[in-house]
Design an enzyme around this catalytic site. Structure first.
Site, short mmCIF file in Angstrom:
data_model
loop_
_atom_site.label_atom_id
_atom_site.label_comp_id
_atom_site.label_asym_id
_atom_site.label_seq_id
_atom_site.Cartn_x
_atom_site.Cartn_y
_atom_site.Cartn_z
N ASP A 37 0.82 -1.21 0.00
CA ASP A 37 0.00 0.00 0.00
C ASP A 37 0.85 1.26 0.00
O ASP A 37 2.00 1.25 0.45
CB ASP A 37 -0.92 0.02 1.23
CG ASP A 37 -1.90 -1.14 1.24
OD1 ASP A 37 -2.27 -1.60 0.14
OD2 ASP A 37 -2.29 -1.58 2.34
N LYS A 38 0.24 2.35 -0.44
CA LYS A 38 0.91 3.65 -0.52
C LYS A 38 1.61 4.01 0.80
O LYS A 38 2.77 4.41 0.82
CB LYS A 38 -0.12 4.73 -0.87
CG LYS A 38 0.40 6.15 -0.80
CD LYS A 38 -0.71 7.17 -1.00
CE LYS A 38 -0.19 8.58 -0.80
NZ LYS A 38 -1.25 9.60 -0.91
#
Length: 341
Positions: free
Chosen positions: A152-153
């Protein structure tokens, strides 16, 4: 949702930008409201504009914004141009390369960097950086150059990137067969009682909030997901844990830990950015707010990565240090626990 801003001329060929299937329990709901629940950064105005231009389809038929979506309906948003994530632009962004040879590279992704372009994030991603620094990276099954897996970011840590078709195939097979090794370090809310354990429960899109994933223990929805966790250190109101993944589902650790009552510290999407455990003292509240400031993201780091080299057959294992924001946050909790014991 940049697409919804554009005044598009009608062409015969339309490209699918979004596709959703309404769940079995979907109550009749206006299609503009339905899409607002599903699409990040959507506004009612943009959705209604898209409907006016004939870009929203339910079961293959263009509909107006007041059309009501019912159970099992297929909702698609189509435009006359391909999705922006396929229009990849090389960008000179530095990459922290941990290892590289002619088949692959291992990179340490910082928190805040998106792995691949998607709705709302069309530049500044790891892929934009990779295609600047490396030519002819092989595409994966989703046409994303070099990408074998993703994180994830706002999760930091290690990723393996394939440089050849052979490496892509070989590495993807290892992830599919669960022979790769991935260990994450996480700080979670609450005192995790068992020293170690395994969480099993299918993971799929949340039935109401499409930006979240959810656990479906019965297994008739979503995909199989298995997480093994081990307690590393206890700080009373939060616990530092290690998680080893058997599967790699979207938001797996974040969703599995929330499912057993231990949401990741400062995980905004899953409610971990509120004080979930602890006292009512103003001093404690201030302490937690300071921790949130130090670590302005979910407390999750992909620390170790292991896999078999595609050509030599040697098992490679890589380790990364916890980033400074996580280290500082953990240190604050350690000092707080010591001074209050």
């Amino acid at each position: 949702m940049q697409e919804f801003d554009e005044d598009l001329e009608k062409e015969e060929e339309l490209y699918e930008h979004y596709s959703f299937k309404a769940g079995k329990g979907q109550e009749p709901l206006r299609v503009d409201k339905f899409l607002m629940n599903f699409v990040e950064n959507a506004t009612r105005n943009k959705v209604q504009q898209a409907a006016k231009q004939g870009n929203i389809f339910v079961n293959g038929v263009a509909v107006k914004s007041n059309h009501r979506v019912k159970a099992n309906d297929e909702v698609k948003v189509m435009f006359a141009h391909p999705p922006h994530e396929y229009l990849l632009t090389p960008e000179n962004i530095p990459i922290d390369i941990v290892y590289e040879d002619d088949q692959l590279l291992v990179v340490n992704k910082p928190a805040g960097m998106v792995v691949h372009p998607g709705h709302g994030n069309y530049s500044g991603t790891l892929i934009n950086a990779l295609i600047y620094h490396f030519e002819n990276l092989p595409n994966n099954s989703s046409n994303r150059p070099g990408l074998v897996h993703r994180i994830d970011k706002d999760t930091s840590g290690l990723l393996v990137i394939a440089k050849t078709e052979e490496a892509m195939l070989h590495l993807a097979q290892q992830f599919f067969n669960k022979t790769s090794e991935r260990e994450y370090i996480a700080l979670v809310w609450g005192n995790v009682e068992q020293d170690e354990g395994t969480i099993e429960g299918h993971i799929g899109r949340h039935l109401k909030d499409r930006l979240q994933m959810d656990v479906f223990p019965e297994g008739n929805y979503g995909k199989e997901a298995i997480t093994h966790y081990k307690v590393l250190e206890r700080f009373g109101y939060v616990t530092l844990i290690s998680c080893k993944l058997e599967t790699g589902r979207t938001h797996q650790i974040r969703v599995h830990m929330k499912h057993i009552g231990h949401t990741l510290f400062n995980d905004e999407r899953y409610g971990g950015n509120k004080i979930l455990k602890g006292t009512t003292f103003a001093k404690y509240k201030q302490f937690v707010e300071n921790c949130f400031d130090v670590l302005p993201r979910q407390a999750l780091h992909a620390k170790t990565l292991g896999f078999e080299h595609p050509t030599t057959g040697e098992f490679l294992r890589f380790d990364s240090n916890l980033p400074e924001d996580m280290t500082r946050c953990i240190e604050k909790w350690r000092n707080y626990t010591t001074s209050n014991s």
